[in-house]
Design an enzyme around this catalytic site. Structure first.
Site, PDB file in Angstrom:
ATOM      1  N   CYS A 259       0.809  -1.225   0.000  1.00 16.98           N
ATOM      2  CA  CYS A 259       0.000   0.000   0.000  1.00 16.98           C
ATOM      3  C   CYS A 259       0.842   1.276   0.000  1.00 16.98           C
ATOM      4  CB  CYS A 259      -0.983  -0.003   1.174  1.00 16.98           C
ATOM      5  SG  CYS A 259      -0.233   0.152   2.818  1.00 16.98           S
ATOM      6  N   HIS A 308      -2.711   1.363   6.750  1.00 19.75           N
ATOM      7  CA  HIS A 308      -3.060   1.265   5.329  1.00 19.75           C
ATOM      8  C   HIS A 308      -3.256   2.654   4.742  1.00 19.75           C
ATOM      9  CE1 HIS A 308      -4.294  -0.909   1.750  1.00 19.75           C
ATOM     10  NE2 HIS A 308      -5.274  -0.043   1.610  1.00 19.75           N
ATOM     11  N   HIS A 320      -5.753   2.012  -4.575  1.00 24.33           N
ATOM     12  CA  HIS A 320      -4.777   1.485  -3.623  1.00 24.33           C
ATOM     13  C   HIS A 320      -4.347   0.072  -3.978  1.00 24.33           C
ATOM     14  CE1 HIS A 320      -7.779  -0.844  -0.837  1.00 24.33           C
ATOM     15  NE2 HIS A 320      -8.245  -0.781  -2.062  1.00 24.33           N
TER      16      HIS A 320
END
Length: 344
Positions: A259, A308, A320
């Site tokens: 991420c 994240h 993402h």
């Protein structure tokens, strides 16, 4: 005539062994009777457990990324210090040589003084501490000796700093190894659970994941949004070129990403350097707490521990790299616990 011999009695040791074995058999039999039969987890239960393991793996991944970033930084700092030490040693040698040449010249002319002899035969620090002898040297020699003393102290300090950083580097490498094993263990456990599913169940999960990705992509409509800064827009455009590439923990492009690897790579393409980990990226700019105030290209931070991150894509969507087993894709921002946005 019938034999009436008394049968041989078993030994005490044999009786003990047989009794113990019988008792163990009774216990095992009872356990077998009372134990509940192994129940196969349903597809949804497996998915829930696997999703949790993937989340834990991602938490460990960001810690792994942090340790890796620290390791790279330490290696650069150590290299710089070692270069400085090497250059400093050369300067020190030159200063000593210059004093040595002056002494040799005085020796040839028979004019070498006792104070300079003292310097040449002992520690210059000790010599300079004897201030009463300074008037026996020329001002140029005094200056050279002071420079030597200062350079020696600098080198000692730099060597100590390098030694400390090398210890820190060793500790960081140990931490890096632990985090890597932790990630691998979580992923292995998740794969073990997935292997309990039938081929049909696996296909159903994959299809549902693909539908979610397509649905999010269909809802992304940036239109003529020009509210994003040129750098954020450039970063988002770069990230769009990575759609469909796989998530790989610890990867930062260009062909696979985790991420924070995706977001740091995207901003790098826009000429902007941001930290490597999601937690560090959370403090890399101005925080935006209302989703309605987000602009395309803003970083979006998820989960309470900020493990994240993605890029805001407009229309309530985020671009993402989700987790192991997925690809870079669009997804609804509401699918994860939103914390805040970050405007670089």
């Amino acid at each position: 005539m019938a034999s009436h011999r008394r049968p041989k009695q078993p030994s005490r040791a044999r009786v003990t062994v047989l009794t113990t074995a019988a008792a163990a058999a009774v216990v095992l039999s009872a356990q077998g009777a009372n134990a509940a039969p192994s129940e196969k987890l349903s597809k949804d239960e497996v998915k829930s457990k696997v999703d949790k393991l993937y989340e834990e793996a991602e938490q460990a991944t960001e810690k792994y990324n942090g340790a890796k970033e620290k390791q790279e930084k330490l290696q650069k700092e150590i290299s710089t210090i070692q270069d400085d030490v090497a250059r400093g040693q050369e300067e020190l040698n030159e200063l000593r040589d210059s004093i040595g040449l002056a002494a040799a010249s005085q020796y040839r002319t028979g004019s070498i003084d006792s104070s300079l002899q003292l310097f040449l035969s002992s520690d210059p620090d000790d010599y300079l501490d004897k201030a009463s002898t300074l008037d026996q040297l020329s001002s140029q020699q005094v200056e050279s000796l002071k420079k030597i003393q200062e350079k020696q102290r600098e080198l000692a300090q730099e060597r100590t700093e390098a030694s400390d950083k090398l210890k820190d580097l060793a500790s960081t490498r140990t931490e890096l190894g632990k985090k890597k094993k932790e990630v691998q263990a979580k992923l292995a456990e998740a794969q073990k659970l997935l292997n309990t599913l039938t081929a049909k169940e696996k296909a159903a999960l994959a299809a549902a994941d693909a539908r979610a990705s397509r649905s999010a992509s269909d809802r992304v409509d940036l239109g003529d949004d020009t509210s994003a800064s040129s750098r954020a827009a450039a970063a988002f455009a770069a990230a769009q070129t990575r759609l469909g590439l796989p998530y790989v923990y610890g990867a930062s492009g260009p062909s696979s990403f985790d991420c924070s690897g995706l977001t740091s790579w995207a901003y790098a393409q826009a000429g902007v350097s941001i930290p490597r980990t999601s937690q560090a990226q959370a403090s890399a700019g101005t925080r935006i707490y209302s989703q309605s105030d987000l602009k395309v290209g803003d970083l979006v931070i998820f989960y309470g521990d900020q493990h994240h991150v993605g890029l805001y894509a407009g229309n309530g969507q985020v671009l993402h790299a989700p987790r192991t087993g997925t690809v870079v894709r669009y997804e609804s921002i509401s699918n994860m616990p939103f914390q805040f946005g970050v405007r670089i």
